[in-house]
Design an enzyme around this catalytic site. Structure first.
Site, PDB file in Angstrom:
ATOM      1  N   HIS A 165     -21.935   3.442 -19.479  1.00 29.76           N
ATOM      2  CA  HIS A 165     -21.619   2.278 -20.318  1.00 29.76           C
ATOM      3  C   HIS A 165     -21.872   2.634 -21.783  1.00 29.76           C
ATOM      4  O   HIS A 165     -22.866   3.284 -22.113  1.00 29.76           O
ATOM      5  CB  HIS A 165     -22.512   1.093 -19.957  1.00 29.76           C
TER       6      HIS A 165
ATOM      7  N   CYS B 174     -27.883  -2.860 -15.828  1.00 29.50           N
ATOM      8  CA  CYS B 174     -27.642  -1.530 -16.408  1.00 29.50           C
ATOM      9  C   CYS B 174     -27.381  -1.582 -17.918  1.00 29.50           C
ATOM     10  O   CYS B 174     -27.875  -0.744 -18.679  1.00 29.50           O
ATOM     11  CB  CYS B 174     -26.481  -0.862 -15.684  1.00 29.50           C
TER      12      CYS B 174
HETATM   13  N1  LIG Z   1     -23.148   0.159 -10.073  1.00 25.17           N
HETATM   14  C1  LIG Z   1     -24.007   0.029 -11.058  1.00 25.17           C
HETATM   15  O1  LIG Z   1     -23.832   0.571 -12.173  1.00 25.17           O
HETATM   16  C2  LIG Z   1     -25.265  -0.765 -10.875  1.00 25.17           C
HETATM   17  C3  LIG Z   1     -26.240  -0.683 -11.842  1.00 25.17           C
HETATM   18  C4  LIG Z   1     -27.433  -1.422 -11.715  1.00 25.17           C
HETATM   19  C5  LIG Z   1     -27.592  -2.216 -10.597  1.00 25.17           C
HETATM   20  N2  LIG Z   1     -26.625  -2.280  -9.642  1.00 25.17           N
HETATM   21  C6  LIG Z   1     -26.876  -3.132  -8.478  1.00 25.17           C
HETATM   22  O2  LIG Z   1     -27.154  -2.298  -7.364  1.00 25.17           O
HETATM   23  C7  LIG Z   1     -26.650  -2.900  -6.165  1.00 25.17           C
HETATM   24  C8  LIG Z   1     -25.697  -1.915  -5.484  1.00 25.17           C
HETATM   25  O3  LIG Z   1     -24.655  -1.592  -6.360  1.00 25.17           O
HETATM   26  P1  LIG Z   1     -23.631  -0.396  -6.102  1.00 25.17           P
HETATM   27  O4  LIG Z   1     -22.848  -0.306  -7.349  1.00 25.17           O
HETATM   28  O5  LIG Z   1     -24.315   0.810  -5.555  1.00 25.17           O
HETATM   29  O6  LIG Z   1     -22.700  -1.053  -4.943  1.00 25.17           O
HETATM   30  P2  LIG Z   1     -21.825  -0.323  -3.831  1.00 25.17           P
HETATM   31  O7  LIG Z   1     -21.308   0.975  -4.306  1.00 25.17           O
HETATM   32  O8  LIG Z   1     -20.844  -1.369  -3.413  1.00 25.17           O
HETATM   33  O9  LIG Z   1     -22.856  -0.057  -2.638  1.00 25.17           O
HETATM   34  C9  LIG Z   1     -23.435  -1.098  -1.864  1.00 25.17           C
HETATM   35  C10 LIG Z   1     -24.382  -0.516  -0.832  1.00 25.17           C
HETATM   36  O10 LIG Z   1     -24.981  -1.595  -0.105  1.00 25.17           O
HETATM   37  C11 LIG Z   1     -24.746  -1.405   1.288  1.00 25.17           C
HETATM   38  N3  LIG Z   1     -24.621  -2.693   1.973  1.00 25.17           N
HETATM   39  C12 LIG Z   1     -23.714  -3.665   1.717  1.00 25.17           C
HETATM   40  N4  LIG Z   1     -23.911  -4.704   2.574  1.00 25.17           N
HETATM   41  C13 LIG Z   1     -24.956  -4.362   3.370  1.00 25.17           C
HETATM   42  C14 LIG Z   1     -25.613  -4.985   4.459  1.00 25.17           C
HETATM   43  N5  LIG Z   1     -25.255  -6.198   4.903  1.00 25.17           N
HETATM   44  N6  LIG Z   1     -26.645  -4.337   5.064  1.00 25.17           N
HETATM   45  C15 LIG Z   1     -27.027  -3.111   4.629  1.00 25.17           C
HETATM   46  N7  LIG Z   1     -26.424  -2.466   3.607  1.00 25.17           N
HETATM   47  C16 LIG Z   1     -25.401  -3.080   2.989  1.00 25.17           C
HETATM   48  C17 LIG Z   1     -23.466  -0.611   1.345  1.00 25.17           C
HETATM   49  O11 LIG Z   1     -23.349   0.021   2.608  1.00 25.17           O
HETATM   50  P3  LIG Z   1     -21.905   0.471   3.217  1.00 25.17           P
HETATM   51  O12 LIG Z   1     -21.513   1.739   2.495  1.00 25.17           O
HETATM   52  O13 LIG Z   1     -22.238   0.700   4.639  1.00 25.17           O
HETATM   53  O14 LIG Z   1     -20.964  -0.665   2.964  1.00 25.17           O
HETATM   54  C18 LIG Z   1     -23.706   0.370   0.201  1.00 25.17           C
HETATM   55  O15 LIG Z   1     -24.595   1.384   0.611  1.00 25.17           O
HETATM   56  C19 LIG Z   1     -26.004  -4.216  -6.604  1.00 25.17           C
HETATM   57  O16 LIG Z   1     -26.943  -5.250  -6.439  1.00 25.17           O
HETATM   58  C20 LIG Z   1     -25.694  -3.983  -8.055  1.00 25.17           C
HETATM   59  O17 LIG Z   1     -25.656  -5.191  -8.789  1.00 25.17           O
HETATM   60  C21 LIG Z   1     -25.476  -1.563  -9.753  1.00 25.17           C
END
Ligand SMILES: NC(=O)c1ccc[n+]([C@@H]2O[C@H](COP(=O)([O-])OP(=O)(O)OC[C@H]3O[C@@H](n4cnc5c(N)ncnc54)[C@H](OP(=O)(O)O)[C@@H]3O)[C@@H](O)[C@H]2O)c1
Length: 331
Positions: free
Chosen positions: A238, A125
């Site tokens: 950010h 990001c």
């Molecule tokens: N946050 C940011 O600003 C951002 C920006 C760019 C990229 N990313 C990337 O995007 C990804 C997700 O980030 P996030 O911030 O959205 O995280 P998050 O809020 O923690 O969400 C994680 C998601 O993944 C699901 N999940 C976790 N374990 C799983 C499994 N074993 N099987 C199926 N689904 C599963 C979770 O489901 P449950 O709700 O059921 O647990 C939830 O829907 C990461 O790789 C992160 O590095 C994030």
């Protein structure tokens, strides 16, 4: 166009749903997947409640997978989804550095979309927001050196990061000591110069992602970049303070003109009217805000500026949907 959102309940996944709806993405069917913890949940899309399904281990019955469920899951399953016939646009860092996987910000390197072999990676990001401002300036004035310090929101660490900031701020205001689980230290009323793991060279992985990914997206390893990544107690968007040395002569006026023409960029630069980029004004916006543009006092042909972008949108969900839109339009 059958679409799956994997990680639909997460911070990024929820935004993907909103962006697909707001941009009227041409899909015929939407399937939502998350972990077994989310069993029984539904999410609303175009007025309809869609069940969240537990993610199966095999291929998914869709044409496009928008994945944001973490790196290890994408590492294991993205090839399976791609072999099953879907294009995978992955938000995790699992595939970004593989030479055969395009790493795309459509405003910069749209043409790479059409070289995919089943997986396209969405950048980190912080990098996505930086390159939105840096690329048009680089094209006009040829950047040589870039120094960036970031001010990264709690939601960069996902839904749990936002919850921890709110919960621990509340505890602090009620006289209790805040604790840290998601972050390295308590975040309320603090700033933490530590995001992701430390590398042998003393930089963190988050800082090195800015270097590696900017090089890959620009297709140019010669640009010298140093980053300091800092977590701050904001909820969303950010911010980055950027200093750039250019090969060609540059002025703040010329830079403003270039940025005013750049797609996805909004110049917010009237400091005397107290108008400059800020997380509170950039949150929820598709464009990144750029301002505080001034001549560097340290570099010949240098500029300093401040860029702020909603990292859940341009840094994740919006960029992923834009890649899908461009893919549908064709080369
Ligand atoms: N946050 C940011 O600003 C951002 C920006 C760019 C990229 N990313 C990337 O995007 C990804 C997700 O980030 P996030 O911030 O959205 O995280 P998050 O809020 O923690 O969400 C994680 C998601 O993944 C699901 N999940 C976790 N374990 C799983 C499994 N074993 N099987 C199926 N689904 C599963 C979770 O489901 P449950 O709700 O059921 O647990 C939830 O829907 C990461 O790789 C992160 O590095 C994030």
């Amino acid at each position: 166009m059958r679409v799956a959102v994997v990680g639909a309940t997460g911070a990024v996944g929820q935004e993907i749903l909103k962006v697909l709806e707001a941009r009227n993405f041409p899909l015929s069917e939407l399937r939502l997947y998350a972990s077994p913890r989310s069993a029984g949940k539904t999410m609303v899309f175009r007025g309809e409640a869609i069940p969240v399904e537990p993610l199966p281990e095999g291929p998914l019955p869709v044409d496009l997978v928008l994945a944001s469920a973490g790196g290890s899951l994408s590492k294991a399953l993205a090839p399976v989804w791609a072999q099953g016939g879907a294009l995978v646009i992955d938000n995790s860092s699992a595939w970004r550095y593989e030479p055969h996987v395009p790493l795309v910000v459509p405003e910069v390197n749209r043409e790479r979309i059409f070289q995919h072999q089943g997986i396209i990676a969405n950048p980190n990001c912080t990098t996505a927001i930086l390159v939105m401002a840096l690329w048009p300036l680089h094209r006009a004035f040829r950047a040589k050196r870039v120094i960036v310090a970031t001010y990264q929101a709690a939601s960069g660490a996902g839904a749990k990061g936002m919850e921890e900031l709110l919960r621990e701020t509340h505890r602090y205001l009620h006289g209790e000591s805040p604790v840290a689980e998601v972050f390295a230290h308590p975040l309320p009323f603090n700033v933490i110069p530590h995001i992701d793991t430390f590398q042998e060279n003393g930089y963190t992985r988050e800082e090195m992602k800015v270097v590696w990914e900017t090089h890959k997206i620009f297709g140019d390893d010669s640009l010298r970049i140093s980053a300091t990544a800092v977590r701050v107690p904001t909820l969303r968007a950010h911010a980055e303070a950027v200093s750039v040395e250019f090969e060609r002569p540059v002025s703040p006026e010329a830079a403003r003109e270039v940025l005013a023409q750049a797609k996805g960029v909004e110049v917010v630069d009237e400091p005397l009217a107290r108008r400059y980029p800020m997380p509170l004004t950039a949150s929820g916006k598709w464009n990144v805000e750029v301002g505080r543009i001034r001549k560097s006092l340290a570099f010949e042909n240098g500029l300093d500026f401040f860029v702020v972008g909603d990292q859940l949108l341009k840094g994740a969900a919006l960029n992923a949907v834009q890649i899908a839109e461009e893919w549908l339009k064709g080369p």
